[in-house]
Every structure is written in structure tokens, then in C-alpha cells.
Design a protein around this motif. Structure first.
Motif, PDB file in Angstrom:
ATOM      1  N   VAL A  29       0.850  -1.205   0.000  1.00  0.00           N
ATOM      2  CA  VAL A  29       0.000   0.000   0.000  1.00  0.00           C
ATOM      3  C   VAL A  29       0.882   1.251   0.000  1.00  0.00           C
ATOM      4  O   VAL A  29       1.862   1.318   0.737  1.00  0.00           O
ATOM      5  CB  VAL A  29      -0.944   0.026   1.213  1.00  0.00           C
ATOM      6  N   LEU A 144      -6.474  -6.291 -15.023  1.00  0.00           N
ATOM      7  CA  LEU A 144      -7.324  -5.810 -13.922  1.00  0.00           C
ATOM      8  C   LEU A 144      -6.794  -4.489 -13.370  1.00  0.00           C
ATOM      9  O   LEU A 144      -7.556  -3.595 -13.012  1.00  0.00           O
ATOM     10  CB  LEU A 144      -7.363  -6.844 -12.796  1.00  0.00           C
ATOM     11  N   ILE A 145      -5.470  -4.403 -13.274  1.00  0.00           N
ATOM     12  CA  ILE A 145      -4.844  -3.161 -12.802  1.00  0.00           C
ATOM     13  C   ILE A 145      -3.670  -2.879 -13.733  1.00  0.00           C
ATOM     14  O   ILE A 145      -2.777  -3.723 -13.883  1.00  0.00           O
ATOM     15  CB  ILE A 145      -4.304  -3.279 -11.360  1.00  0.00           C
ATOM     16  N   LYS A 149      -0.048   2.334 -11.176  1.00  0.00           N
ATOM     17  CA  LYS A 149      -1.144   2.696 -10.260  1.00  0.00           C
ATOM     18  C   LYS A 149      -0.594   2.801  -8.832  1.00  0.00           C
ATOM     19  O   LYS A 149       0.205   1.970  -8.405  1.00  0.00           O
ATOM     20  CB  LYS A 149      -2.198   1.589 -10.324  1.00  0.00           C
ATOM     21  N   SER A 152      -3.661   0.974  -3.260  1.00  0.00           N
ATOM     22  CA  SER A 152      -4.486   1.219  -2.068  1.00  0.00           C
ATOM     23  C   SER A 152      -5.113  -0.107  -1.649  1.00  0.00           C
ATOM     24  O   SER A 152      -4.855  -1.149  -2.259  1.00  0.00           O
ATOM     25  CB  SER A 152      -5.588   2.235  -2.383  1.00  0.00           C
ATOM     26  N   ALA A 154      -7.938  -1.244  -2.207  1.00  0.00           N
ATOM     27  CA  ALA A 154      -8.700  -1.866  -3.289  1.00  0.00           C
ATOM     28  C   ALA A 154      -7.806  -2.774  -4.132  1.00  0.00           C
ATOM     29  O   ALA A 154      -8.204  -3.879  -4.517  1.00  0.00           O
ATOM     30  CB  ALA A 154      -9.330  -0.781  -4.169  1.00  0.00           C
ATOM     31  N   GLU A 155      -6.598  -2.316  -4.417  1.00  0.00           N
ATOM     32  CA  GLU A 155      -5.674  -3.105  -5.226  1.00  0.00           C
ATOM     33  C   GLU A 155      -5.197  -4.341  -4.453  1.00  0.00           C
ATOM     34  O   GLU A 155      -4.986  -5.410  -5.034  1.00  0.00           O
ATOM     35  CB  GLU A 155      -4.467  -2.260  -5.650  1.00  0.00           C
TER      36      GLU A 155
ATOM     37  N   THR B 203      -7.845  -6.890   2.238  1.00  0.00           N
ATOM     38  CA  THR B 203      -8.385  -5.555   2.006  1.00  0.00           C
ATOM     39  C   THR B 203      -8.629  -4.861   3.346  1.00  0.00           C
ATOM     40  O   THR B 203      -8.269  -3.695   3.532  1.00  0.00           O
ATOM     41  CB  THR B 203      -9.718  -5.650   1.225  1.00  0.00           C
ATOM     42  N   GLU B 209      -4.754  -0.346   8.175  1.00  0.00           N
ATOM     43  CA  GLU B 209      -3.401   0.214   8.119  1.00  0.00           C
ATOM     44  C   GLU B 209      -3.474   1.715   7.822  1.00  0.00           C
ATOM     45  O   GLU B 209      -2.669   2.498   8.321  1.00  0.00           O
ATOM     46  CB  GLU B 209      -2.651  -0.495   6.990  1.00  0.00           C
ATOM     47  N   PHE B 300     -15.948  -3.873   1.949  1.00  0.00           N
ATOM     48  CA  PHE B 300     -15.168  -2.649   1.762  1.00  0.00           C
ATOM     49  C   PHE B 300     -15.965  -1.419   2.212  1.00  0.00           C
ATOM     50  O   PHE B 300     -15.509  -0.622   3.039  1.00  0.00           O
ATOM     51  CB  PHE B 300     -14.803  -2.549   0.281  1.00  0.00           C
ATOM     52  N   LEU B 364     -14.872  -6.920  -7.195  1.00  0.00           N
ATOM     53  CA  LEU B 364     -13.817  -6.208  -6.480  1.00  0.00           C
ATOM     54  C   LEU B 364     -12.962  -5.366  -7.407  1.00  0.00           C
ATOM     55  O   LEU B 364     -12.547  -4.256  -7.054  1.00  0.00           O
ATOM     56  CB  LEU B 364     -12.928  -7.212  -5.736  1.00  0.00           C
ATOM     57  N   LEU B 367     -13.349  -1.569  -7.925  1.00  0.00           N
ATOM     58  CA  LEU B 367     -12.857  -0.567  -6.966  1.00  0.00           C
ATOM     59  C   LEU B 367     -11.552   0.072  -7.436  1.00  0.00           C
ATOM     60  O   LEU B 367     -11.197   1.172  -7.007  1.00  0.00           O
ATOM     61  CB  LEU B 367     -12.613  -1.209  -5.597  1.00  0.00           C
ATOM     62  N   VAL B 368     -10.847  -0.652  -8.284  1.00  0.00           N
ATOM     63  CA  VAL B 368      -9.566  -0.154  -8.788  1.00  0.00           C
ATOM     64  C   VAL B 368      -9.768   1.116  -9.622  1.00  0.00           C
ATOM     65  O   VAL B 368      -8.900   1.979  -9.668  1.00  0.00           O
ATOM     66  CB  VAL B 368      -8.883  -1.265  -9.624  1.00  0.00           C
ATOM     67  N   ARG B 395      -9.397   6.844  -1.542  1.00  0.00           N
ATOM     68  CA  ARG B 395      -8.020   7.117  -1.954  1.00  0.00           C
ATOM     69  C   ARG B 395      -7.880   8.611  -2.209  1.00  0.00           C
ATOM     70  O   ARG B 395      -8.864   9.299  -2.462  1.00  0.00           O
ATOM     71  CB  ARG B 395      -7.597   6.298  -3.162  1.00  0.00           C
TER      72      ARG B 395
END
Lengths: 397, 397
Positions: A29, A144-145, A149, A152, A154-155, B203, B209, B300, B364, B367-368, B395
Motif C-alpha cells: 500500500v 485488472l490493474i 497505479k 491502495s 482496493a488493489e 483488504t 493500516e 469494503f 472487487l 474498486l480499482v 483514496r
């Protein structure tokens, strides 16, 4: 002396790639992703039940059947069942695989269960309802990502889902923060009348911690040979040196000379801004040297206004400019770009910046009562309530 | 079933004080200060020179004198000098004590130094200029930072300045995050067709955190006696249990029964919201139990919408509501409060929320691509572009 815009351009044209490292996903993160994360299978990976209830073959419902004999239970995490008789039903749980020969799920709220028979009590049932169809969110190998990026929570969930227990992220620069100034004593010491405690280095440590950059700190006395010999070593050992103080016109402001003698290429020294005019920026082949003026607010705002964007671009993170609405008239006649301290608030979807007058660049305590700097350009002297300007926020609000 | 507003009220009336601990100041960013920080002396502690240059007695300048013999140098960090002859000057450095018998500082830019004489080259000199007067920012014993402040880099600098190397902060709750569901396998495992990897616990770890709360995680199989025996122990050992899954109507959703049998007082179960309707909240004398529905987005958003405010109030942090402007028409007819995923952007000082359609609460990966949830109330079905609603950002943007 150059303008804030020129200084920013020079800095953004002088970024450095620190490479890539692999770290455990759960520690990532705040770091910048340096690989594309792809789906290792379809998502959902099967026709997934999305309500607790019963699964049926819709044709029988459409034809008027309302009572369905319960043939079994399909739990989440169990292998897929097959319904033996097409006019029966199977109890199904959220997250379970849809059983073979079923195509529609009716939630428990719309069912009465009696003696092994489920009676559907509503008429508004849609074909294929309450099923999260295989591959609907993503197909296998979809990205997906995308890389670059900022990671956070979410990732983190996505990494876990696709089994990426280790991820590639931008390596952080190795940073040393150096204070100078013989008036400074340690935090645990009692300063004499003419002394003050070191504080800027700790502020800088915390500002870097916000970027997940670990840093070291040191102090050098105002003695030119000592400065020179220590900085010569640091230039070899670190990617970034952040200095606080000794870049102005004082008799003991040796840093610009020392940098020159050690082969640090000066990219600029002095910017038409308040606070923080004597800001120095230079580099060697391997090391980036930020010389922040020693006043607390000067160091603080220069780190945010210059080091942050330099770092973001270095690691490949694109950021959006934030703007806010000035909440009071301001007059500022110095022909300098003015980083004015403000409190931020959202009011009905408007980001409102209320100026708070501090006592100049030495007044560290004033930062406690503000959230951001609003950047007022140097081509005007009158700034009106309601006008919009860029902001640099340093805390959530 | 209760409303989002009722659920929030119940949660905010059920906060818990976890006490206070002392930690090193440099580790305190993100924590809540639990003592007033007071000035240990005046700030500045002496009449502080704020420009490099020369210090004079203004009377002589006013009477027409322009050349001043340099009597010495007052460096930052040196004991205060006294000027012997009132018509002389002393070179002074930023951060130095103003020498005795001087009252005005002229910067080097406005002086020519030749043969030990400083000649002032400008006429616009103000009495007492370029001096940061003793006590101007703060007087000894003034409160610099009031308790219950969220600590950021700005506060770190103030702690250092006043010698607070150790600070009192709110203790963090001891948190365990529990996943249930037999369909779940570990991040490093290859799931079978009907299985998926655990992701919600990670998550949640990351969301905590962000609040600087360390947490532990565990998994329990869908077996009621096992659940009961493990949870009985956890209720003794932790301040907070966060569950993901097993709170809905499924045959293996044992948690609400188990909680009841273990004496967890149910404060509510089910909230008129999407996603996350089956949310459970309860407590024992010592433990706070949040049962989040197991779909990724449900877990989340419930953590953000309920656990976060509960935690903030527990530790004494006051937060401001954030609002944004909806950037598209939305129709939502379910008579539920709708937490809709949005991208956030500031445009000319306006906080703009653009809805991004995901594939429901299991998606999920959606959310990215978003930054926040906008909270659309359940007393309307049509929401227009330009209307303002509360948001929960997850974020920075």
C-alpha cells in the motif's frame, strides 16, 4: 532568479528512474505498481450464486409451477452438483457454483420451505436472476490493474484474488536529510537562549513517510571543510539529498559554494516565491540535491511543491491538479508567487480555501491550524474571494 | 431492518475508549494526540534576525547616516553580541539573535560592503524591519496543539521544536479480522473450479493500516462448533472482531446464531443499504463485533461507512463530512440507501463525482477504477446531475 513555473519545469525534466523491486503484496500500500495485473481466470470463475435461496430451471416457473422438490444443497466451496430432475430445485448459498441444469435463483425471502418442498411466494421472478455470470466482470488475461497505479486497499484485494502474493513496485530512492546551522540542538536537549531545537529534518522525515519513502537524517556544523568532506561522501551514497538551511546569503551559508566545488550541477538557485525564495536545486550523475531554505515553512512548502512532483514523476505516477475556491480577498504586492496557508473544507461539493494568517516563514506552529497552501500567481496583486487557484494539501480534511 | 442513519447512530453511541499510550514523537504520524502541546518558551525565543545582512540602530539611519562601520558578525547559534558604538553595525545571519543596541536589519541585497564599512544603498528602510520579535508567534505556556488532533508532518515539527520527544496518543484497539467460507483458499494456492482465494481479510488489513491500526487475521471453516469455540476465545482476547461473510440467510451463515449463543448483544442486523444489507453489529462488555457481508464491495464499504466513524469517535477525532457534486443522472428504485462507486476530481474548485457502473457487490476489480462512494439517500429514486451528496473517499485523488 526564475519563476515557480520555470523551476517546476526544470525539476520535472530532471527526474530519475530508481528501478523496480518485488515485495510481498500485503506491504505494498502506498507504492507504485510496476507490472500489469491480469486475471488468472474468468471473474467470476463460475456462474456464481449471488443470493441465498433455491436454484431452479426457469422454464418450469414460467409454465406455472410454484412448488419445487428440494434435491440437495449447493454450499459455497463445494463441487458443482447436477440437478437430476429438471422440475426440482437445489438450495444454493451465496458464493456457490450454480448447479448444473439450473439457471435461476430465488432468494429465501421469496420462498416457503415445507416438508422438503420449496414454494415460491412471488410472481416477479426473472429468468437467470441472482446469478453472477462466469466472466461477467473480467475474462481470463484481462488487465485488472494497469501498471503505474498507486496501490491502495482496493488493489490489495485484487492482488489476493489473482494470487499475486509478490508484486513488482517502483523502488524508492535512498534519501538522506541534512540539517545545518550551529543554532540547532537535539530534541532531547535544553536549548540555550540563542539556540533552538532541530525540527525541519523531522518534518521532512514525516513528509517522506507519507510517500512511503524511508529516510535517514544527519546534522553538519557550519564549517566549510567539514561540510565539503561529508557531502562528498553523501553524494556517492544517496540518490537524494534534502538540505534544510545554508542556501541563502549568510556568511555561513556555504552550501552553494560547496555544491559547486563538489561538481554538483546547479540547475537553479532562487525562485520568485514566498516563502522559500533561496531554494537551490542541482544534481550529479547519481544524486539529486534539493537545498531548501531553513525557515520551517519554507522547507515544508518546498518539499511539497517541488520534491513531491519530482518524486511522483520519477516513479511514474500521474497526479491530477487540485484546485480550490479562495474564501477571502487577498492583497499581495511582492511580485512573487505566494504559497498562502489555508484551511480546506468541502461545502456543498465546493472545495473552499480559507486563508489563515501566520507570522511568516518562521512560524511552524501556524501549520498546525491549516491544511494546505493555495498558490497565488505572481502576475497579479489582488486576489478576490470566489476565484479559483491550485492548492497543495498536506493533510486530509 | 434499520436505516443507514439509525445504524450509524447506534454505532456512534457505542464507541469505546482504548486509553492512552506514550510513543516516540517521530512514530506518531497518523495517531491522535492525547495531550495539549504547550510552548516551553516564547517563540521565537529571542528577537530573531530573519534576513542575512547588517543590524543597525535605526535612529542613525533616520538622521541620514548611510555608512556604518562593521563591528562584528552575529552568527546563528552564537551568544548575543552587544554593539559597542551605536552608529556602527553588526553583520547578522538569519536565525541569529539580534545583537544588543541594534533594532533594524538591512538585507545584504541593499548594502555594499567595502573596507569594513557597510553602505546602505536604498532609502526605503523601516524601523525594526526583518526582525521576528521574541514571542510574536507564541508565548511561553501557550497551547500550540490542542489534544485530539490527528498528527501530521506539521505537528511533528512542533513536537521537535518544544522538545516533546515522547508524546501521548490514543491507544489503538486490538483487532482480529476473521474470514469464513469453505470456498476460500490461500493467496498462494491454486483454487479449484468452485473455489476462490481469500481477499477480503487483506483488504481490511489495508483499510485498517490507513488508520495506523495493526491487525491480525485468521480463517474459520463453516463448522458451527468450531466457529463457536474459536470466537469464544477471540471475544476475550480482542477489542474488535471484524468478520467477513456468514451473516446472511445461507444454511452455513452461522455467525448470528453463534454470536447470540456466546452472549454478544445484537445491536442491529441488516441495514436498508446496497451493497452490504446483511451487516451485523453487536458487542460484549469488552469486544465490538462487526459482521460484514462477504461480498468484496460490501465488506469494503461497510468498513468505511461504519467501522471508520466508530473508530474516529472512539479515539476522539472530530471529522468533517465531505460532499461532492453528482456528475450524471442516476435512477435507483430499491428503497435502499445506495453507496454508488464514483471517480472524484476537482474541477475549478468543485468536487465532482462521476459514477462508474460495476457489476454488483462481487466485482472487487471495479474498486480499482473508482476513488469513493457517493451516498444516495433511500427517500428518492431519481438523482440528478448537479445535486450534492455525501461521499466516502478511499483514496487520494
Amino acid at each position: 532568479m526564475i519563476s515557480v513555473e520555470q523551476a517546476k519545469n526544470i525539476i520535472l525534466n530532471s527526474t530519475q528512474d530508481f528501478g523496480v523491486e518485488e515485495i510481498p503484496f500485503i506491504k505494498s500500500v502506498g507504492r507504485i505498481l510496476k507490472e500489469d495485473i491480469v486475471a488468472d481466470r474468468d471473474f467470476p470463475p463460475f456462474n456464481r450464486v449471488s443470493m441465498d435461496g433455491i436454484a431452479i430451471n426457469y422454464t418450469y416457473f414460467k409454465n406455472g409451477q410454484r412448488g419445487f422438490k428440494v434435491e440437495g444443497i449447493q454450499a459455497a466451496g463445494s463441487e458443482q452438483l447436477s440437478m437430476q430432475y429438471a422440475d426440482n430445485c437445489i438450495e444454493v448459498m451465496t458464493g456457490a457454483v450454480l448447479p448444473n441444469n439450473c439457471d435461476t435463483v430465488i432468494r429465501y425471502e421469496d420462498v416457503v420451505l415445507e416438508n422438503g418442498i420449496a414454494i415460491i411466494t412471488v410472481n416477479d421472478i426473472k429468468d437467470k436472476q441472482n446469478i453472477h455470470v462466469k466472466g461477467k466482470d473480467k475474462s481470463k488475461n484481462d488487465v485488472l490493474i494497469a501498471k503505474n497505479k498507486l496501490i491502495s486497499a482496493a488493489e490489495i484485494g485484487v492482488f489476493a484474488t489473482v494470487g499475486k502474493s509478490v508484486v513488482k513496485v517502483a523502488k524508492q530512492p535512498k534519501v538522506l536529510i541534512v540539517s545545518t546551522g550551529d543554532e540547532l540542538v537535539g530534541v532531547d536537549e535544553i536549548p540555550l537562549e540563542h539556540q533552538i531545537r532541530r525540527s525541519n529534518v523531522f518534518t521532512l522525515v514525516s513528509l517522506l513517510e507519507r510517500l512511503d519513502i524511508p529516510s535517514e537524517t544527519t546534522h553538519i556544523t557550519d564549517d566549510k571543510p567539514v561540510l565539503k568532506s561529508k557531502i562528498e561522501t553523501y553524494l556517492q551514497e544517496y540518490d537524494v539529498l534534502l538540505f534544510s538551511g545554508a542556501v541563502s546569503k549568510g556568511k555561513y551559508d556555504f552550501l552553494p559554494e560547496v555544491f559547486d566545488e563538489l561538481g554538483v550541477k546547479k540547475l537553479f538557485h532562487k525562485v520568485t516565491q514566498r516563502p522559500g525564495k533561496p531554494f537551490f536545486y542541482g544534481k550529479t550523475n547519481n544524486c539529486n540535491v534539493f537545498g531548501f531554505p531553513g525557515n520551517p515553512i519554507s522547507t515544508f512548502v518546498n518539499c511539497l511543491a517541488y520534491f513531491y512532483p519530482w518524486y511522483y514523476k520519477s516513479i511514474g505516477l500521474k497526479t491530477k491538479e487540485e484546485t480550490a475556491i479562495l474564501n477571502a480577498d487577498v492583497t499581495f504586492k511582492s511580485n512573487l508567487t505566494y504559497f498562502l496557508q489555508v484551511q480546506l473544507e468541502t461545502k456543498l461539493g465546493h472545495l473552499v480555501a480559507t486563508p489563515i494568517k501566520g507570522n511568516g516563514s518562521g512560524d511552524l506552529a501556524s501549520l498546525v491550524n491549516t491544511d494546505a497552501f493555495i498558490q497565488l500567481p505572481n502576475d497579479k496583486t489582488e486576489f478576490k474571494k470566489g476565484e479559483v487557484f491550485p492548492i497543495i494539501a498536506y493533510r486530509s480534511f
